[in-house]
Enzyme design. Structure first.
Site, PDB file in Angstrom:
ATOM      1  CE  LYS A  13      -2.165  -0.892   3.940  1.00  0.00           C
ATOM      2  NZ  LYS A  13      -1.735  -2.218   4.387  1.00  0.00           N
ATOM      3  NE  ARG A  88      -4.059  -0.957   9.964  1.00  0.00           N
ATOM      4  CZ  ARG A  88      -3.003  -0.372   9.416  1.00  0.00           C
ATOM      5  NH1 ARG A  88      -3.066   0.884   9.039  1.00  0.00           N
ATOM      6  NH2 ARG A  88      -1.885  -1.041   9.249  1.00  0.00           N
ATOM      7  NE  ARG A 127       7.647  -2.882   6.021  1.00  0.00           N
ATOM      8  CZ  ARG A 127       6.356  -2.653   5.866  1.00  0.00           C
ATOM      9  NH1 ARG A 127       5.824  -2.620   4.656  1.00  0.00           N
ATOM     10  NH2 ARG A 127       5.578  -2.470   6.910  1.00  0.00           N
ATOM     11  NE  ARG A 161       6.311   0.066   9.871  1.00  0.00           N
ATOM     12  CZ  ARG A 161       5.121   0.018   9.285  1.00  0.00           C
ATOM     13  NH1 ARG A 161       4.955   0.544   8.075  1.00  0.00           N
ATOM     14  NH2 ARG A 161       4.095  -0.556   9.884  1.00  0.00           N
ATOM     15  NE  ARG A 172       2.519  -4.299  11.177  1.00  0.00           N
ATOM     16  CZ  ARG A 172       3.622  -4.154  10.443  1.00  0.00           C
ATOM     17  NH1 ARG A 172       4.784  -4.641  10.877  1.00  0.00           N
ATOM     18  NH2 ARG A 172       3.572  -3.522   9.308  1.00  0.00           N
TER      19      ARG A 172
HETATM   20  P1  AMP Z   1       0.939   1.030   8.822  1.00  0.00           P
HETATM   21  O1  AMP Z   1       2.046   1.998   8.635  1.00  0.00           O
HETATM   22  O2  AMP Z   1      -0.279   1.365   8.011  1.00  0.00           O
HETATM   23  O3  AMP Z   1       1.385  -0.408   8.619  1.00  0.00           O
HETATM   24  O4  AMP Z   1       0.485   1.144  10.349  1.00  0.00           O
HETATM   25  C1  AMP Z   1       1.373   0.850  11.399  1.00  0.00           C
HETATM   26  C2  AMP Z   1       0.639   0.768  12.705  1.00  0.00           C
HETATM   27  O5  AMP Z   1       0.010   2.038  12.978  1.00  0.00           O
HETATM   28  C3  AMP Z   1      -0.511  -0.242  12.784  1.00  0.00           C
HETATM   29  O6  AMP Z   1      -0.068  -1.549  13.078  1.00  0.00           O
HETATM   30  C4  AMP Z   1      -1.341   0.358  13.924  1.00  0.00           C
HETATM   31  O7  AMP Z   1      -0.731   0.136  15.173  1.00  0.00           O
HETATM   32  C5  AMP Z   1      -1.234   1.850  13.630  1.00  0.00           C
HETATM   33  N1  AMP Z   1      -2.285   2.300  12.700  1.00  0.00           N
HETATM   34  C6  AMP Z   1      -2.102   2.858  11.473  1.00  0.00           C
HETATM   35  N2  AMP Z   1      -3.274   3.167  10.907  1.00  0.00           N
HETATM   36  C7  AMP Z   1      -4.237   2.775  11.773  1.00  0.00           C
HETATM   37  C8  AMP Z   1      -5.650   2.790  11.748  1.00  0.00           C
HETATM   38  N3  AMP Z   1      -6.326   3.259  10.680  1.00  0.00           N
HETATM   39  N4  AMP Z   1      -6.317   2.308  12.830  1.00  0.00           N
HETATM   40  C9  AMP Z   1      -5.655   1.845  13.906  1.00  0.00           C
HETATM   41  N5  AMP Z   1      -4.321   1.764  13.990  1.00  0.00           N
HETATM   42  C10 AMP Z   1      -3.598   2.236  12.935  1.00  0.00           C
END
Ligand code: AMP
Length: 216
Positions: A13, A88, A127, A161, A172
């Protein structure tokens, strides 16, 4: 044009949202990036979500909805946006619909990026990114041309990360299956859902998403 890129962690994404932002003019809105910026700044929100994110759990709906709602009000979003990592949960999708309705906007298409579990884990576990400009790399699939030097900016510091480790990735993926995947029928019923093959080469995935955008 407002689109959602939807799929499990590691499906691509973020990579695709950045590519689309660079050549369509739509703005990438990544709640993950916003939350990581909050952590880096040491803000109250950042301190509150730091451990939750590192563990791989979802941050509470109220926090992310408020964050996104404020970001969507910025003038650069007028030209359209690509949501990356939001919504989400069902509560987030409903809040998004209500938020957009109030602005006489809507989500035009939800692009589901399908990738098998094995590939997700392989992609995530290798990554890393440039600590200076954020350019993305991978131990196997995309090394910098000169080892230890960023192709884009020449930076020499790289970050991994906190949640890209085996335990957090498992949590996740569970969060995706249990809390996010129920959004697929939500958008299918509303005629918004289009699947693309996230296992294809990055250029091919980008082409497919652009074709979706054209017809949405
Ligand atoms: P991402 O960078 O999209 O993989 O998000 C990393 C982490 O941020 C996720 O595992 C959640 O802990 C938090 N996070 C990001 N977006 C959301 C969301 N829309 N709702 C809840 N937690 C989020």
């Amino acid at each position: 044009m407002n689109i959602v890129l939807f799929g499990p962690p590691g499906c691509g994404k973020g990579t695709q949202a950045k590519r689309l932002q660079a050549n369509t003019g739509l703005v990438q809105l990544s709640t993950g990036d916003m939350l990581r910026a909050a952590i880096a700044s040491g803000s109250e929100i950042g301190n509150r979500v730091k451990d939750i994110m590192a563990e791989g759990k979802l941050v509470d709906d109220e926090t992310v909805i408020a964050m996104l709602s404020e970001r969507i009000d910025a003038p650069d979003c007028d030209k359209g946006f690509i949501l990356d990592g939001f919504p989400r949960t069902l509560a987030q999708a409903e809040a998004l619909d209500a938020l957009l309705k109030g602005k006489e906007l809507e989500i035009n298409a939800v692009v589901e990026m399908t990738v098998n579990d094995e590939a997700l884990i392989e992609r995530i576990s290798g990554r890393y990114s440039c600590g200076n400009c954020g350019a993305g790399y991978h131990d196997t699939f995309k090394k910098p041309e000169t080892e230890g030097v960023c192709d884009e900016c020449g930076g020499k510091d790289f970050d991994r990360r906190a949640d890209d480790n085996a335990d957090s990735v498992r949590i996740r993926l569970d969060a995706y299956r249990n809390q996010s995947a129920p959004l697929l029928p939500y958008y299918r019923e509303r005629g918004k859902l289009i699947a693309v093959n996230g296992m294809a080469e990055m250029d091919e995935v980008e082409k497919e998403i652009k074709a979706v955008i054209k017809t949405a």
